[in-house]
Design a protein around this motif. Structure first.
Motif, PDB file in Angstrom:
ATOM      1  N   ASN A 117      35.327 -52.710  -7.570  1.00  0.00           N
ATOM      2  CA  ASN A 117      35.439 -51.392  -8.212  1.00  0.00           C
ATOM      3  C   ASN A 117      35.707 -50.301  -7.188  1.00  0.00           C
ATOM      4  O   ASN A 117      36.483 -49.389  -7.431  1.00  0.00           O
ATOM      5  CB  ASN A 117      34.154 -51.061  -8.968  1.00  0.00           C
ATOM      6  N   VAL A 118      35.040 -50.428  -6.017  1.00  0.00           N
ATOM      7  CA  VAL A 118      35.194 -49.390  -4.992  1.00  0.00           C
ATOM      8  C   VAL A 118      36.590 -49.425  -4.392  1.00  0.00           C
ATOM      9  O   VAL A 118      37.265 -48.397  -4.295  1.00  0.00           O
ATOM     10  CB  VAL A 118      34.123 -49.571  -3.896  1.00  0.00           C
ATOM     11  N   THR A 119      37.033 -50.617  -3.989  1.00  0.00           N
ATOM     12  CA  THR A 119      38.366 -50.686  -3.381  1.00  0.00           C
ATOM     13  C   THR A 119      39.436 -50.323  -4.406  1.00  0.00           C
ATOM     14  O   THR A 119      40.431 -49.675  -4.072  1.00  0.00           O
ATOM     15  CB  THR A 119      38.630 -52.093  -2.814  1.00  0.00           C
TER      16      THR A 119
ATOM     17  N   MET B   6      32.449 -49.271 -15.014  1.00  0.00           N
ATOM     18  CA  MET B   6      32.255 -47.834 -14.798  1.00  0.00           C
ATOM     19  C   MET B   6      32.086 -47.495 -13.314  1.00  0.00           C
ATOM     20  O   MET B   6      32.275 -46.366 -12.896  1.00  0.00           O
ATOM     21  CB  MET B   6      31.022 -47.344 -15.563  1.00  0.00           C
ATOM     22  N   GLY B   7      31.742 -48.489 -12.520  1.00  0.00           N
ATOM     23  CA  GLY B   7      31.593 -48.269 -11.070  1.00  0.00           C
ATOM     24  C   GLY B   7      32.834 -47.653 -10.467  1.00  0.00           C
ATOM     25  O   GLY B   7      32.746 -46.839  -9.538  1.00  0.00           O
ATOM     26  N   LEU B   8      34.001 -48.004 -10.998  1.00  0.00           N
ATOM     27  CA  LEU B   8      35.267 -47.461 -10.514  1.00  0.00           C
ATOM     28  C   LEU B   8      35.299 -45.947 -10.704  1.00  0.00           C
ATOM     29  O   LEU B   8      35.619 -45.196  -9.776  1.00  0.00           O
ATOM     30  CB  LEU B   8      36.407 -48.134 -11.278  1.00  0.00           C
ATOM     31  N   ASN B  14      32.538 -39.999  -6.716  1.00  0.00           N
ATOM     32  CA  ASN B  14      31.847 -39.965  -5.423  1.00  0.00           C
ATOM     33  C   ASN B  14      32.781 -39.535  -4.301  1.00  0.00           C
ATOM     34  O   ASN B  14      32.430 -38.705  -3.466  1.00  0.00           O
ATOM     35  CB  ASN B  14      31.293 -41.354  -5.091  1.00  0.00           C
ATOM     36  N   LEU B  15      33.980 -40.142  -4.288  1.00  0.00           N
ATOM     37  CA  LEU B  15      34.924 -39.850  -3.210  1.00  0.00           C
ATOM     38  C   LEU B  15      35.377 -38.393  -3.262  1.00  0.00           C
ATOM     39  O   LEU B  15      35.484 -37.738  -2.226  1.00  0.00           O
ATOM     40  CB  LEU B  15      36.128 -40.781  -3.306  1.00  0.00           C
ATOM     41  N   LEU B  16      35.619 -37.904  -4.475  1.00  0.00           N
ATOM     42  CA  LEU B  16      36.047 -36.497  -4.601  1.00  0.00           C
ATOM     43  C   LEU B  16      34.941 -35.567  -4.101  1.00  0.00           C
ATOM     44  O   LEU B  16      35.201 -34.611  -3.363  1.00  0.00           O
ATOM     45  CB  LEU B  16      36.417 -36.175  -6.055  1.00  0.00           C
ATOM     46  N   VAL B  17      33.706 -35.893  -4.492  1.00  0.00           N
ATOM     47  CA  VAL B  17      32.576 -35.071  -4.049  1.00  0.00           C
ATOM     48  C   VAL B  17      32.445 -35.145  -2.529  1.00  0.00           C
ATOM     49  O   VAL B  17      32.272 -34.121  -1.843  1.00  0.00           O
ATOM     50  CB  VAL B  17      31.267 -35.542  -4.733  1.00  0.00           C
TER      51      VAL B  17
END
Lengths: 229, 170
Positions: A117-119, B6-8, B14-17
């Motif tokens: 999900n992260v990548t 939903m983790g995506l 998260n990255l935007l923040v």
């Protein structure tokens, strides 16, 4: 061996770290929780490093943070070119996050990059950024025309690249981190003393940083390609 | 294990923040301080440049002053030398003129003296001739008197001649 396979699968599973008791419970995956930890670390570190900067540099701390930030910014400025330089802070943020994410395994956390999900999220953000940068630089018409460059014959391939590029970014990062993790687990099970140390240096530290670099390098390359012609 | 959920979405957020936080807490302060340093250095450089220019101007003006003084002193010396030369030549020509005048005067006077002497001698010779003639006419023992007369005449004439020669030598 069956035990080993089970352990690996268990390690690979993305567990739900906890559930926020709102709207009937929002499950928070472990990778997201670790990402929060990384974010907290990066922010605290940034504040600590930058809280007493002086015009005339005093102390190694300021020297370190200035050198680090300048080097990273210069690196991405070179990669992105003059037209893409507004994306420099984003790229530096991503490389810092990926570097931290790939190294946080050393502190006993599960690397977030081991979660697809992260990548995938990173790759989707990259491709959105690339295409948005292209549209901004050339206009919608120029962006659409760009698919038929250098010849109309390759247009289908260029359209496919919209999918292929983020997919390869996502899978390369995920695969490398996963592979490194599996190899390390195997080594640790086989010979648990001393031997894992040099391998850990390579797989956890070196490979992790290389993958962070590769991911951001390729994204920068795509952005540069999109904004320049 | 390979499922998207939903983790995506959380990661994107998260990255935007994180991006915003990093911009605020890392890039802004560091780039600010770099910009400030750049400005400070530029200002210092400008100041140094102006100071340098001022110093150069001062140096130039001093050099010009020194050069002027040198020229003035050289001019004074030249003028003095010219004046001295002029005076010397004036004095010299005056002296030459005076010397010339003295010489011409002396020559003139000598000439006059000579003429005067000559005139005196001529007169003496004439007187002697007249005297001799008178004695001849007045008679006497001829032979002897004639001889005595010649002798007297020759003596007198010789004396006169010597006197003339002396006068010329003088």
């Amino acid at each position: 061996m069956g035990e080993l396979a089970n352990r690996l699968i268990e390690e690979l599973n993305c567990e739900t770290a906890f559930t926020i008791p709102l709207f009937g419970g929002i499950p928070i995956p472990e990778s997201v929780a670790v990402t929060w930890v990384i974010m907290g670390l990066l922010v605290v570190l940034s504040i600590w490093l930058t809280h007493d900067l002086k015009v005339v540099p005093a102390g190694k701390k300021q020297l370190f943070v200035e050198t680090a930030v300048c080097k990273l910014q210069d690196m991405f400025r070179d990669m992105l070119g003059e037209k893409g330089k507004q994306f420099v802070p984003y790229m530096v943020t991503v490389i810092l996050y990926l570097g931290a994410a790939n190294l946080i395994g050393l502190l006993g956390f599960k690397p977030p990059t081991k979660d697809l999900n992260v990548t995938a999220a990173l790759a989707i953000m990259s491709i959105v950024l690339v295409e948005a940068a292209g549209i901004r630089a050339k206009g919608v018409k120029g962006w659409v025309k760009g698919f038929a460059q250098p010849s109309a014959v390759v247009a289908p391939l260029n359209v496919m690249e919209i999918i292929i590029r983020p997919l390869s970014l996502c899978m390369r990062l995920f695969g490398n981190v996963l592979g490194a993790f599996v190899v390390m687990e195997l080594i640790k099970i086989m010979i648990p003393v001393v031997v894992p140390v040099p391998f850990s240096l390579y797989f956890d530290v070196f490979d992790g940083l290389i993958q962070a670099y590769v991911f951001t390098f390729l994204t920068s390359l795509f952005i540069k390609e999109a904004v320049e012609d | 294990m390979l499922t998207l959920n939903m983790g995506l979405v959380y990661t994107v957020i998260n990255l935007l923040v994180l991006y915003i936080l990093m911009k605020k807490f890392l890039f802004k302060p560091v780039n600010n301080i770099l910009e400030q340093r750049r400005a400070a250095i530029e200002e210092e450089m400008n100041q140094a440049q102006t100071l340098k220019e001022e110093a150069m101007q001062l140096k130039e003006s001093y050099e010009a002053d020194t050069k002027g003084a040198k020229e003035a002193s050289a001019g004074i010396i030249r003028e003095a030398r010219q004046k001295a030369d002029q005076e010397a030549s004036v004095i010299l020509s005056q002296a030459r003129k005076e010397a010339d005048k003295i010489r011409t005067d002396t020559e003139e006077r000598l000439k006059q003296e000579r003429e005067k002497t000559m005139r005196g001698l001529q007169k003496d010779v004439a007187d002697l001739a007249v005297e001799a003639a008178e004695q001849i006419l007045s008679g006497g023992s001829r032979q002897r008197e004639d001889e005595a007369f010649y002798d007297m005449f020759l003596r007198n004439a010789g004396e006169q001649k010597n006197a003339v020669q002396r006068g010329e030598n003088a």
